[in-house]
Motif scaffolding. Sequence first.
Motif, PDB file in Angstrom:
ATOM      1  N   ILE A 342       0.826  -1.204   0.000  1.00  0.00           N
ATOM      2  CA  ILE A 342       0.000   0.000   0.000  1.00  0.00           C
ATOM      3  C   ILE A 342       0.863   1.258   0.000  1.00  0.00           C
ATOM      4  CG2 ILE A 342      -1.634   1.323   1.409  1.00  0.00           C
ATOM      5  CD1 ILE A 342      -2.936  -1.288   2.201  1.00  0.00           C
ATOM      6  N   VAL A 343       2.002   1.233   0.699  1.00  0.00           N
ATOM      7  CA  VAL A 343       2.900   2.397   0.699  1.00  0.00           C
ATOM      8  C   VAL A 343       3.395   2.689  -0.708  1.00  0.00           C
ATOM      9  CG1 VAL A 343       5.165   3.206   1.425  1.00  0.00           C
ATOM     10  CG2 VAL A 343       3.604   2.237   3.101  1.00  0.00           C
ATOM     11  N   TRP A 344       3.805   1.649  -1.422  1.00  0.00           N
ATOM     12  CA  TRP A 344       4.279   1.865  -2.791  1.00  0.00           C
ATOM     13  C   TRP A 344       3.149   2.343  -3.694  1.00  0.00           C
ATOM     14  CZ3 TRP A 344       9.043   2.580  -3.998  1.00  0.00           C
ATOM     15  CH2 TRP A 344      10.065   1.973  -3.278  1.00  0.00           C
ATOM     16  N   LEU A 345       1.982   1.745  -3.554  1.00  0.00           N
ATOM     17  CA  LEU A 345       0.848   2.188  -4.364  1.00  0.00           C
ATOM     18  C   LEU A 345       0.441   3.614  -4.005  1.00  0.00           C
ATOM     19  CD1 LEU A 345      -1.344  -1.055  -4.379  1.00  0.00           C
ATOM     20  CD2 LEU A 345       0.070  -0.149  -6.224  1.00  0.00           C
ATOM     21  N   GLY A 346       0.555   3.958  -2.708  1.00  0.00           N
ATOM     22  CA  GLY A 346       0.238   5.323  -2.294  1.00  0.00           C
ATOM     23  C   GLY A 346       1.201   6.334  -2.896  1.00  0.00           C
ATOM     24  N   LEU A 347       2.486   5.993  -2.928  1.00  0.00           N
ATOM     25  CA  LEU A 347       3.466   6.889  -3.545  1.00  0.00           C
ATOM     26  C   LEU A 347       3.192   7.056  -5.036  1.00  0.00           C
ATOM     27  CD1 LEU A 347       6.741   5.688  -1.778  1.00  0.00           C
ATOM     28  CD2 LEU A 347       5.431   7.776  -1.316  1.00  0.00           C
ATOM     29  N   THR A 396      -6.944   1.838   7.431  1.00  0.00           N
ATOM     30  CA  THR A 396      -6.506   3.223   7.604  1.00  0.00           C
ATOM     31  C   THR A 396      -5.547   3.637   6.489  1.00  0.00           C
ATOM     32  OG1 THR A 396      -4.745   2.479   9.093  1.00  0.00           O
ATOM     33  CG2 THR A 396      -6.798   3.163  10.095  1.00  0.00           C
ATOM     34  N   PHE A 397      -4.688   2.720   6.034  1.00  0.00           N
ATOM     35  CA  PHE A 397      -3.784   3.053   4.933  1.00  0.00           C
ATOM     36  C   PHE A 397      -4.561   3.336   3.649  1.00  0.00           C
ATOM     37  CE2 PHE A 397      -0.541   0.743   7.507  1.00  0.00           C
ATOM     38  CZ  PHE A 397       0.356   1.795   7.618  1.00  0.00           C
ATOM     39  N   VAL A 398      -5.575   2.529   3.384  1.00  0.00           N
ATOM     40  CA  VAL A 398      -6.407   2.772   2.205  1.00  0.00           C
ATOM     41  C   VAL A 398      -7.117   4.123   2.320  1.00  0.00           C
ATOM     42  CG1 VAL A 398      -8.418   1.951   0.922  1.00  0.00           C
ATOM     43  CG2 VAL A 398      -6.717   0.316   1.733  1.00  0.00           C
ATOM     44  N   ALA A 399      -7.584   4.444   3.519  1.00  0.00           N
ATOM     45  CA  ALA A 399      -8.255   5.731   3.728  1.00  0.00           C
ATOM     46  C   ALA A 399      -7.293   6.899   3.506  1.00  0.00           C
ATOM     47  CB  ALA A 399      -8.843   5.784   5.134  1.00  0.00           C
ATOM     48  N   PHE A 400      -6.029   6.753   3.896  1.00  0.00           N
ATOM     49  CA  PHE A 400      -5.036   7.809   3.666  1.00  0.00           C
ATOM     50  C   PHE A 400      -4.900   8.104   2.175  1.00  0.00           C
ATOM     51  CE2 PHE A 400      -2.947   6.987   7.918  1.00  0.00           C
ATOM     52  CZ  PHE A 400      -3.221   8.251   8.410  1.00  0.00           C
ATOM     53  N   ILE A 401      -4.835   7.048   1.360  1.00  0.00           N
ATOM     54  CA  ILE A 401      -4.695   7.245  -0.081  1.00  0.00           C
ATOM     55  C   ILE A 401      -5.937   7.954  -0.633  1.00  0.00           C
ATOM     56  CG2 ILE A 401      -4.426   6.067  -2.292  1.00  0.00           C
ATOM     57  CD1 ILE A 401      -2.909   3.883  -0.843  1.00  0.00           C
ATOM     58  N   LEU A 471     -15.171  -0.127   7.740  1.00  0.00           N
ATOM     59  CA  LEU A 471     -15.594   1.209   7.302  1.00  0.00           C
ATOM     60  C   LEU A 471     -15.380   2.260   8.380  1.00  0.00           C
ATOM     61  CD1 LEU A 471     -18.915   0.277   5.471  1.00  0.00           C
ATOM     62  CD2 LEU A 471     -16.691   0.734   4.457  1.00  0.00           C
ATOM     63  N   TYR A 472     -15.450   1.872   9.639  1.00  0.00           N
ATOM     64  CA  TYR A 472     -15.303   2.852  10.717  1.00  0.00           C
ATOM     65  C   TYR A 472     -13.926   3.525  10.705  1.00  0.00           C
ATOM     66  CZ  TYR A 472     -14.564   4.668  15.416  1.00  0.00           C
ATOM     67  OH  TYR A 472     -14.231   5.468  16.469  1.00  0.00           O
ATOM     68  N   PRO A 473     -12.803   2.796  10.676  1.00  0.00           N
ATOM     69  CA  PRO A 473     -11.498   3.494  10.621  1.00  0.00           C
ATOM     70  C   PRO A 473     -11.319   4.300   9.346  1.00  0.00           C
ATOM     71  CG  PRO A 473     -11.213   1.123  10.367  1.00  0.00           C
ATOM     72  CD  PRO A 473     -12.622   1.333  10.786  1.00  0.00           C
ATOM     73  N   VAL A 474     -11.924   3.865   8.238  1.00  0.00           N
ATOM     74  CA  VAL A 474     -11.861   4.658   7.011  1.00  0.00           C
ATOM     75  C   VAL A 474     -12.524   6.014   7.225  1.00  0.00           C
ATOM     76  CG1 VAL A 474     -12.652   4.790   4.622  1.00  0.00           C
ATOM     77  CG2 VAL A 474     -11.723   2.646   5.500  1.00  0.00           C
ATOM     78  N   ALA A 475     -13.696   6.010   7.871  1.00  0.00           N
ATOM     79  CA  ALA A 475     -14.400   7.262   8.142  1.00  0.00           C
ATOM     80  C   ALA A 475     -13.615   8.151   9.099  1.00  0.00           C
ATOM     81  CB  ALA A 475     -15.790   6.954   8.708  1.00  0.00           C
ATOM     82  N   VAL A 476     -12.988   7.543  10.104  1.00  0.00           N
ATOM     83  CA  VAL A 476     -12.201   8.320  11.070  1.00  0.00           C
ATOM     84  C   VAL A 476     -11.064   9.056  10.366  1.00  0.00           C
ATOM     85  CG1 VAL A 476     -10.619   8.127  13.026  1.00  0.00           C
ATOM     86  CG2 VAL A 476     -12.789   6.903  13.062  1.00  0.00           C
ATOM     87  N   VAL A 477     -10.339   8.358   9.514  1.00  0.00           N
ATOM     88  CA  VAL A 477      -9.198   8.962   8.817  1.00  0.00           C
ATOM     89  C   VAL A 477      -9.657  10.085   7.893  1.00  0.00           C
ATOM     90  CG1 VAL A 477      -7.402   8.520   7.101  1.00  0.00           C
ATOM     91  CG2 VAL A 477      -7.757   6.919   8.971  1.00  0.00           C
ATOM     92  N   ILE A 478     -10.696   9.837   7.105  1.00  0.00           N
ATOM     93  CA  ILE A 478     -11.121  10.831   6.114  1.00  0.00           C
ATOM     94  C   ILE A 478     -11.703  12.072   6.795  1.00  0.00           C
ATOM     95  CG2 ILE A 478     -12.735  11.271   4.231  1.00  0.00           C
ATOM     96  CD1 ILE A 478     -12.364   8.413   3.330  1.00  0.00           C
ATOM     97  N   VAL A 479     -12.570  11.881   7.795  1.00  0.00           N
ATOM     98  CA  VAL A 479     -13.178  13.042   8.467  1.00  0.00           C
ATOM     99  C   VAL A 479     -12.108  13.851   9.197  1.00  0.00           C
ATOM    100  CG1 VAL A 479     -14.782  13.746  10.276  1.00  0.00           C
ATOM    101  CG2 VAL A 479     -15.440  11.978   8.647  1.00  0.00           C
TER     102      VAL A 479
END
Length: 522
Positions: A342-347, A396-401, A471-479
């Motif tokens: 995910i780090v490489w894909l995020g970069l 959470t990593f997916v939400a960061f991207i 979905l909950y950690p995804v929402a936390v990161v994005i909000v």
Amino acid sequence: VLDFTLPRPLTILAAAAVLVVGALAMLPLMGRNFLPEFNEGTATIGVAASPGISLSASDALGTQIEQAILSVPEVKSTVRRTGRAEMDEHAEGVHWSEIDVDFNLGGRERQIVLNEIRGKIEAVGEVYINIGQPISHRLDHLLSGVRAQIALKVFGPELAELRRLGGETMDVLSTVKGVVDLQTEPLVLIPQLKIAVDREAGNNYGLRSGTLAKDLETALNGESVALMIESQKRFDVFMRLDDQSRSSPEFIGETIVRTMPTGQRVRLNEVANVYQGTGPNMVNREDMQRRIVVSANVSGRDLGGVVQEISTKLNETVQFPAGYFYKLGGQFESQQEASRRIVWLGLLAMLGTFLVLYLHFHCAILSFQVMLNVPLALVGSVVAIYITDRTFSVATFVAFITLCGIATRNGILLISHYLHLITQEGQPFSRETVIRGSLERMVPVLMTASTAALALIPLLLSKGEPGKEILYPVAVVIVGGLVSSTLLDLIVTPTLFLKYGQKAIGKYVSKFNQKHNEGEWK
């Protein structure tokens, strides 16, 4: 606010850098998991008794354990399976029981209930326990071949040495805080009936050891030799010796075997030694090597921190002889692999975003100013995670991207409007133009950010609900990221644009005028 910040670009930039560094400093304080902890509403409890236990004794022990589990008020019902058939995908001996537990709605916290169940089962007898959930158990088994979050596999050639190293490893894991349901594969000696063919005696009768062994397997274990059809039903015709003839070594030794080619009949004890002995209950291999597994679950701590402590203690305390080594598997191994990917894909995603911005603005400085929203969004995301679960996972990593694209959108709205005012409305590059553009784009920026944030509010309020654990950690990161990037973007972007954007604006305007003139000429 802009009256205060625009004259102080270095102060604003330093303050933003301090916030980003502070957010990065919080990362080591948080744990790491592969996936968020599921809440499936049920529990799957694996109970392992001593190998070699009979089916009736294992069944009676399983009944006692079920009664102990049902004594917990929050438990609604239990369903138990003892043993698994040999042709099953997950074949198990009769010493293994798997109990599905259904819970009543409400009651105490699930972790408290599971700890009470664990204590009641341990009080029943000397058994190994593994408490998980149906999907989580299957996921663990799929990842490492073991129904546990941590699978520490010790490899080596000799079974006795593997047992010793497995015991030492288990002692080390028992000292690690957060480790529960600790057990090692029961690699022990169990009673066995052994038949050793006397090759010299067999040769006197023309017997081949392989042929005799195959005949004995059919006689003692049985074999399906035909199929009988009765109406719509089908029945296998199964052939083997009667129960009495297989009941003791003495009776088995009296079994008549036929010699070839004379057809002479001799007793088995004349050509073989039938006796009771011992042997390993199982020999497991992986990658062509013998191995023993020490498994455990984690409770009250993050998986990454527990595994790191285990590795440190093993390297300090356990000496592995030449030819023996250990390997940590399970969810942690998958978490590391997924995180790297995910780090490489995020970069790559951020690089792609920058290229798209450059193609639009034709200026690296303006593109960098838009991308500055990414670290500003990181501040709010990290703070939000720290306030809630304090744990990073694949979600959470997916939400960061995902957040990178949402955060850069606000910067595009501001800078594009500045360019519009300068190129389309003839405004000069000045403090007044930046203030006007910021005020005119404040409502669109707030609306686009608040729309995305408000849509995620239901997920923020659904912590712990079944089916929404990822979905909950995804929402936390994005909000959290939207809050910080939106507020800081309205302050940092205008300030840096006014300070460092004049030269970039000159290049942009010249290219814009060139294209405009070419269009008029055509």
